[in-house]
Write an enzyme that holds these catalytic residues in place. Structure first.
Site, PDB file in Angstrom:
ATOM      1  N   TYR A 150      -1.739  95.985  56.634  1.00  0.00           N
ATOM      2  CA  TYR A 150      -1.628  95.762  58.082  1.00  0.00           C
ATOM      3  C   TYR A 150      -0.279  96.266  58.600  1.00  0.00           C
ATOM      4  CZ  TYR A 150      -1.903  93.228  62.552  1.00  0.00           C
ATOM      5  OH  TYR A 150      -1.929  92.900  63.884  1.00  0.00           O
ATOM      6  N   ASP A 151       0.800  95.833  57.930  1.00  0.00           N
ATOM      7  CA  ASP A 151       2.147  96.193  58.394  1.00  0.00           C
ATOM      8  C   ASP A 151       2.348  97.707  58.388  1.00  0.00           C
ATOM      9  OD1 ASP A 151       2.138  93.496  57.924  1.00  0.00           O
ATOM     10  OD2 ASP A 151       4.019  93.432  56.807  1.00  0.00           O
ATOM     11  N   GLY A 153       0.016  99.986  58.123  1.00  0.00           N
ATOM     12  CA  GLY A 153      -0.990 100.621  58.994  1.00  0.00           C
ATOM     13  C   GLY A 153      -0.477 100.700  60.419  1.00  0.00           C
ATOM     14  N   ASN A 179       3.092  86.524  67.894  1.00  0.00           N
ATOM     15  CA  ASN A 179       1.943  85.612  67.790  1.00  0.00           C
ATOM     16  C   ASN A 179       1.402  85.224  69.161  1.00  0.00           C
ATOM     17  OD1 ASN A 179       3.678  85.353  65.305  1.00  0.00           O
ATOM     18  ND2 ASN A 179       1.843  84.267  64.654  1.00  0.00           N
ATOM     19  N   ASN A 195      -6.713  77.281  63.284  1.00  0.00           N
ATOM     20  CA  ASN A 195      -6.922  76.368  62.146  1.00  0.00           C
ATOM     21  C   ASN A 195      -6.513  74.939  62.487  1.00  0.00           C
ATOM     22  OD1 ASN A 195      -7.901  78.284  60.412  1.00  0.00           O
ATOM     23  ND2 ASN A 195      -6.269  78.113  58.898  1.00  0.00           N
TER      24      ASN A 195
HETATM   25  N1  UDP Z   1      -0.261  78.815  58.526  1.00  0.00           N
HETATM   26  C1  UDP Z   1      -0.371  77.547  57.970  1.00  0.00           C
HETATM   27  N2  UDP Z   1      -1.606  76.979  57.909  1.00  0.00           N
HETATM   28  C2  UDP Z   1      -2.729  77.580  58.384  1.00  0.00           C
HETATM   29  C3  UDP Z   1      -2.604  78.872  58.968  1.00  0.00           C
HETATM   30  C4  UDP Z   1      -1.350  79.458  59.005  1.00  0.00           C
HETATM   31  O1  UDP Z   1       0.623  76.958  57.524  1.00  0.00           O
HETATM   32  O2  UDP Z   1      -3.814  76.975  58.304  1.00  0.00           O
HETATM   33  C5  UDP Z   1       1.083  79.432  58.573  1.00  0.00           C
HETATM   34  C6  UDP Z   1       1.157  80.806  57.916  1.00  0.00           C
HETATM   35  O3  UDP Z   1       1.398  80.699  56.536  1.00  0.00           O
HETATM   36  C7  UDP Z   1       2.315  81.421  58.689  1.00  0.00           C
HETATM   37  C8  UDP Z   1       2.181  80.840  60.086  1.00  0.00           C
HETATM   38  O4  UDP Z   1       1.397  79.660  59.932  1.00  0.00           O
HETATM   39  O5  UDP Z   1       3.552  81.018  58.141  1.00  0.00           O
HETATM   40  C9  UDP Z   1       1.495  81.781  61.062  1.00  0.00           C
HETATM   41  O6  UDP Z   1       0.306  82.234  60.454  1.00  0.00           O
HETATM   42  P1  UDP Z   1      -0.772  83.117  61.225  1.00  0.00           P
HETATM   43  O7  UDP Z   1      -1.801  83.518  60.208  1.00  0.00           O
HETATM   44  O8  UDP Z   1      -1.266  82.398  62.434  1.00  0.00           O
HETATM   45  O9  UDP Z   1       0.013  84.384  61.759  1.00  0.00           O
HETATM   46  P2  UDP Z   1       1.071  85.409  61.109  1.00  0.00           P
HETATM   47  O10 UDP Z   1       1.419  84.981  59.710  1.00  0.00           O
HETATM   48  O11 UDP Z   1       0.391  86.720  61.158  1.00  0.00           O
HETATM   49  O12 UDP Z   1       2.233  85.291  62.022  1.00  0.00           O
END
Ligand code: UDP
Length: 318
Positions: A150-151, A153, A179, A195
């Protein structure tokens, strides 16, 4: 206006479709292969006369001729898996979508007056060593790691766009989205807000990956769309990518606590293994876009979460 929105059945794309389709002068073409997009995100507008849905993959080279023939005024490229849960499972598809997809779009618009907006990401900064992240920061990405599909890409797509700008003067804007959350993010997307809210309203365990001290900065979808539309519609021609996000940083554990409280949930907060290469802190510097368009996000986290909770509660009730 004739507008193509690739990834238009996904979270951000479908919200953009809803914003733009209320203007009946707009003819909107939604192209999506439904890998992480859902028809239910656009089912209330898909039969509108000014909406045209095409089930297709942007990796397909037929897109080049389609774009050349269609003479779009605007193209918004949101076609890519964006959730770590999905792209960790489908790395090749993710990398190809980002690289081949933008190659096809750029070849399609070369020599035309079509204006392109490319959805890039804060992930280009990787495990950032500079806080907040300014556009000129080059990032810290593990190019062979599990998130690299992803990064890298998205980074390659940025490279190709800026080469096309220099070589062929294409009219393209790159936005780095931090985000973003809100309605139409699928409940199974695996992102933090979807989630935690869904776990909380079902009184299931709220799962924190790692110790919960990692941070993110959350921008409500309406604010993100305001910024995107301003950039696309105003006569601005930024010569660098532009950060879009909310600079207020929140720890993952705090997000869990706020959501638990707001939903009056009986859920337990539990800790699981952290994600590989998970960025520790993410916070945009939005000086550029504020200078350019006087944009700042308006929706506070509490308010955005309230609206998101209502969305998921309604969905759960069917
Ligand atoms: N995260 C978490 N529990 C979850 C989903 C995500 O602790 O059920 C954490 C994840 O590990 C990250 C942060 O929340 O540190 C944001 O995750 P997300 O997947 O929303 O976005 P991204 O990592 O792409 O910023």
């Amino acid at each position: 206006m004739k507008i193509l929105i690739t990834g238009g059945a996904g979270f951000i794309g479908s919200n953009l479709v809803h914003r733009l389709c209320s203007n009946k002068e707009n003819q909107i073409y939604i192209l999506d292969n439904l890998c992480t997009g859902y028809l239910e995100n656009i089912e209330d507008v898909i039969d509108n006369k000014n909406i045209h849905f095409i089930n297709s993959d942007i990796r397909n080279t037929s897109l080049i001729e389609y774009i050349q023939k269609s003479k779009f005024d605007y193209i918004y490229n949101f076609a890519s898996p964006a959730s770590p849960k999905y792209y960790l499972k489908h790395p090749v598809e993710t990398l190809e979508t980002n690289i081949l997809g933008i190659r096809n779009i750029l070849m399609g618009i070369k020599g035309s007056s079509t204006r392109l907006l490319q959805a890039s990401t804060s992930e280009v900064y990787g495990k950032a060593k500079e806080i907040p992240q300014k556009e000129e920061y080059w990032g810290n990405v593990n190019c062979t790691g599990v998130r690299a599909c992803y990064d890298e890409g998205k980074r390659s797509a940025e490279t190709l766009i800026f080469d096309y700008k220099r070589l062929y003067n294409v009219d393209a804007i790159v936005v780095r989205l931090f985000n973003t959350y809100g309605p139409r993010m699928n409940e199974n997307d695996g992102r933090i807000i979807s989630n935690f809210v869904n776990q909380a309203i079902k009184n299931e365990n709220i799962t924190i990956y790692g110790d919960g001290n990692q941070t993110r900065s959350f921008c409500y979808i309406d604010d993100t769309l305001d910024a995107i539309l301003l950039l696309m519609m105003e006569k601005v021609n930024p010569q660098c990518p532009i950060n879009i996000g909310n600079p207020i940083e929140t720890k993952v554990i705090e997000v869990a606590q706020i959501i638990k409280k707001m939903t009056k949930s009986k859920s337990n907060i539990v800790y699981e293994k952290s994600m590989e290469d998970d960025p520790i802190r993410r916070k945009p510097d939005i000086t550029e876009i504020t200078k350019l368009l006087n944009w700042v996000p308006k929706v506070q986290l509490d308010d955005g979460l309230k609206r998101s909770i209502a969305y998921y509660q309604n969905k759960m009730l069917g």
